[in-house]
Design a protein around this motif. Sequence first.
Motif, PDB file in Angstrom:
ATOM      1  N   LEU A 285       3.286 -21.307  -0.808  1.00 13.92           N
ATOM      2  CA  LEU A 285       2.581 -20.043  -0.614  1.00 13.92           C
ATOM      3  C   LEU A 285       3.253 -19.197   0.469  1.00 13.92           C
ATOM      4  CD1 LEU A 285      -1.119 -21.288  -0.867  1.00 13.92           C
ATOM      5  CD2 LEU A 285       0.333 -20.339  -2.670  1.00 13.92           C
ATOM      6  N   VAL A 286       3.689 -19.835   1.531  1.00 14.46           N
ATOM      7  CA  VAL A 286       4.384 -19.118   2.608  1.00 14.46           C
ATOM      8  C   VAL A 286       5.730 -18.589   2.103  1.00 14.46           C
ATOM      9  CG1 VAL A 286       5.477 -19.389   4.874  1.00 14.46           C
ATOM     10  CG2 VAL A 286       3.178 -20.298   4.483  1.00 14.46           C
ATOM     11  N   LEU A 287       6.470 -19.412   1.369  1.00 16.06           N
ATOM     12  CA  LEU A 287       7.761 -18.956   0.835  1.00 16.06           C
ATOM     13  C   LEU A 287       7.588 -17.808  -0.157  1.00 16.06           C
ATOM     14  CD1 LEU A 287       9.756 -22.273   0.384  1.00 16.06           C
ATOM     15  CD2 LEU A 287      10.387 -20.329   1.825  1.00 16.06           C
ATOM     16  N   HIS A 288       6.544 -17.855  -0.963  1.00 17.04           N
ATOM     17  CA  HIS A 288       6.281 -16.735  -1.875  1.00 17.04           C
ATOM     18  C   HIS A 288       6.145 -15.442  -1.082  1.00 17.04           C
ATOM     19  CE1 HIS A 288       4.365 -19.565  -5.100  1.00 17.04           C
ATOM     20  NE2 HIS A 288       5.680 -19.583  -5.157  1.00 17.04           N
ATOM     21  N   ARG A 289       5.423 -15.510   0.018  1.00 16.46           N
ATOM     22  CA  ARG A 289       5.219 -14.308   0.839  1.00 16.46           C
ATOM     23  C   ARG A 289       6.527 -13.871   1.489  1.00 16.46           C
ATOM     24  NH1 ARG A 289       4.117  -9.617   1.610  1.00 16.46           N
ATOM     25  NH2 ARG A 289       3.148  -8.944   3.553  1.00 16.46           N
TER      26      ARG A 289
ATOM     27  N   ALA B  14      14.543  -8.443   3.283  1.00 20.18           N
ATOM     28  CA  ALA B  14      15.148  -8.467   4.619  1.00 20.18           C
ATOM     29  C   ALA B  14      14.950  -9.823   5.299  1.00 20.18           C
ATOM     30  CB  ALA B  14      14.567  -7.353   5.486  1.00 20.18           C
ATOM     31  N   GLN B  15      14.024 -10.622   4.791  1.00 19.91           N
ATOM     32  CA  GLN B  15      13.722 -11.924   5.392  1.00 19.91           C
ATOM     33  C   GLN B  15      14.319 -13.087   4.600  1.00 19.91           C
ATOM     34  OE1 GLN B  15      12.422 -12.317   8.329  1.00 19.91           O
ATOM     35  NE2 GLN B  15      11.955 -10.152   8.632  1.00 19.91           N
ATOM     36  N   ALA B  16      15.291 -12.803   3.738  1.00 21.38           N
ATOM     37  CA  ALA B  16      15.881 -13.849   2.893  1.00 21.38           C
ATOM     38  C   ALA B  16      16.447 -14.999   3.726  1.00 21.38           C
ATOM     39  CB  ALA B  16      16.960 -13.254   1.988  1.00 21.38           C
ATOM     40  N   LEU B  17      17.134 -14.690   4.812  1.00 19.25           N
ATOM     41  CA  LEU B  17      17.702 -15.740   5.652  1.00 19.25           C
ATOM     42  C   LEU B  17      16.598 -16.604   6.259  1.00 19.25           C
ATOM     43  CD1 LEU B  17      20.095 -17.159   6.939  1.00 19.25           C
ATOM     44  CD2 LEU B  17      20.026 -15.447   8.785  1.00 19.25           C
ATOM     45  N   ALA B  18      15.500 -15.990   6.642  1.00 22.28           N
ATOM     46  CA  ALA B  18      14.377 -16.748   7.200  1.00 22.28           C
ATOM     47  C   ALA B  18      13.849 -17.738   6.163  1.00 22.28           C
ATOM     48  CB  ALA B  18      13.265 -15.818   7.662  1.00 22.28           C
ATOM     49  N   GLY B  19      13.773 -17.323   4.902  1.00 22.95           N
ATOM     50  CA  GLY B  19      13.324 -18.223   3.849  1.00 22.95           C
ATOM     51  C   GLY B  19      14.256 -19.406   3.673  1.00 22.95           C
TER      52      GLY B  19
ATOM     53  N   GLU C 269      15.432 -25.105   4.875  1.00 21.76           N
ATOM     54  CA  GLU C 269      16.299 -26.099   5.506  1.00 21.76           C
ATOM     55  C   GLU C 269      15.527 -26.967   6.503  1.00 21.76           C
ATOM     56  OE1 GLU C 269      19.527 -23.750   7.054  1.00 21.76           O
ATOM     57  OE2 GLU C 269      20.568 -23.735   5.127  1.00 21.76           O
ATOM     58  N   LEU C 270      14.550 -26.376   7.200  1.00 22.01           N
ATOM     59  CA  LEU C 270      13.712 -27.179   8.097  1.00 22.01           C
ATOM     60  C   LEU C 270      12.904 -28.201   7.305  1.00 22.01           C
ATOM     61  CD1 LEU C 270      12.292 -24.816  10.860  1.00 22.01           C
ATOM     62  CD2 LEU C 270      13.841 -26.736  11.131  1.00 22.01           C
ATOM     63  N   PHE C 271      12.406 -27.796   6.153  1.00 23.40           N
ATOM     64  CA  PHE C 271      11.694 -28.713   5.269  1.00 23.40           C
ATOM     65  C   PHE C 271      12.591 -29.910   4.941  1.00 23.40           C
ATOM     66  CE2 PHE C 271      11.371 -29.971   0.758  1.00 23.40           C
ATOM     67  CZ  PHE C 271      10.103 -30.523   0.733  1.00 23.40           C
ATOM     68  N   VAL C 272      13.817 -29.633   4.515  1.00 25.40           N
ATOM     69  CA  VAL C 272      14.743 -30.706   4.145  1.00 25.40           C
ATOM     70  C   VAL C 272      15.024 -31.592   5.352  1.00 25.40           C
ATOM     71  CG1 VAL C 272      17.099 -31.206   3.373  1.00 25.40           C
ATOM     72  CG2 VAL C 272      15.761 -29.417   2.237  1.00 25.40           C
ATOM     73  N   SER C 273      15.303 -30.974   6.491  1.00 29.03           N
ATOM     74  CA  SER C 273      15.610 -31.735   7.701  1.00 29.03           C
ATOM     75  C   SER C 273      14.430 -32.613   8.124  1.00 29.03           C
ATOM     76  CB  SER C 273      15.984 -30.767   8.822  1.00 29.03           C
ATOM     77  OG  SER C 273      16.192 -31.451  10.021  1.00 29.03           O
ATOM     78  N   ASP C 274      13.236 -32.046   8.069  1.00 30.29           N
ATOM     79  CA  ASP C 274      12.055 -32.807   8.476  1.00 30.29           C
ATOM     80  C   ASP C 274      11.777 -33.953   7.500  1.00 30.29           C
ATOM     81  OD1 ASP C 274       9.861 -32.984  10.455  1.00 30.29           O
ATOM     82  OD2 ASP C 274       8.610 -32.716   8.679  1.00 30.29           O
ATOM     83  N   MET C 275      11.909 -33.689   6.222  1.00 29.55           N
ATOM     84  CA  MET C 275      11.679 -34.744   5.231  1.00 29.55           C
ATOM     85  C   MET C 275      12.713 -35.857   5.393  1.00 29.55           C
ATOM     86  SD  MET C 275       8.936 -34.049   3.602  1.00 29.55           S
ATOM     87  CE  MET C 275       8.241 -33.171   4.979  1.00 29.55           C
ATOM     88  N   ASP C 276      13.952 -35.488   5.692  1.00 28.23           N
ATOM     89  CA  ASP C 276      14.992 -36.488   5.933  1.00 28.23           C
ATOM     90  C   ASP C 276      14.585 -37.379   7.104  1.00 28.23           C
ATOM     91  OD1 ASP C 276      17.620 -37.238   7.605  1.00 28.23           O
ATOM     92  OD2 ASP C 276      18.196 -37.042   5.496  1.00 28.23           O
ATOM     93  N   GLY C 277      14.148 -36.748   8.196  1.00 27.43           N
ATOM     94  CA  GLY C 277      13.719 -37.513   9.369  1.00 27.43           C
ATOM     95  C   GLY C 277      12.526 -38.404   9.072  1.00 27.43           C
TER      96      GLY C 277
END
Length: 176
Positions: free
Chosen positions: A57-61, A67-72, A77-85
């Motif tokens: 839902l947050v990514l949809h927004r 202009a916020q493509a990089l933020a998405g 990437e934080l999701f991937v990093s956190d799931m890896d950890g």
Amino acid sequence: MISLRKFFKPGPDPREAMRPLWDAVIAAARRPHWYVEGGVPDTLDGRFDMVSLVMALVLHRIDEDPAQALAGVQFTELFVSDMDGQMRQIGFGDMVVGKQIGRMVGALGGRLGAYRAPDGSEELREALVRNLWRGKAPADAHLDHVVAEIGALRRALTAMPVADLVAADRLPVDHA
């Protein structure tokens, strides 16, 4: 002798700017109402499913503002990093983590599409049953609660400028 360290010193990780929003997604996904009133299984899979739902839902927004493509990207990437950890903390070894992360990213991708369904639609309800309850229909009150909360969260996210959301340390709908 000149030290090359200063030339190769890594700078701050730019993804860390998204950490407060990531933490807010985790906090929102762990709210007891999802598991009590919503009947989402309070298991490792159930918690992952809720994180994926809120994150979608947050990514949809975020995607609504080019202009916020990089933020998405950084947020994902934080999701991937956190799931890896998390996988490593649970005890998965290097040989398994990559495959598991691939499955998680695939699951998130599928949910990103499925959760674009309109609020209250049969399509959304079916996606929720499939993803949150693994295809086993929950009590109507549980499903109704989750559907209503998704609608409330989407409305609150829509009312928030994307630049403010990207800089947020909590989501606009927050249960006690």
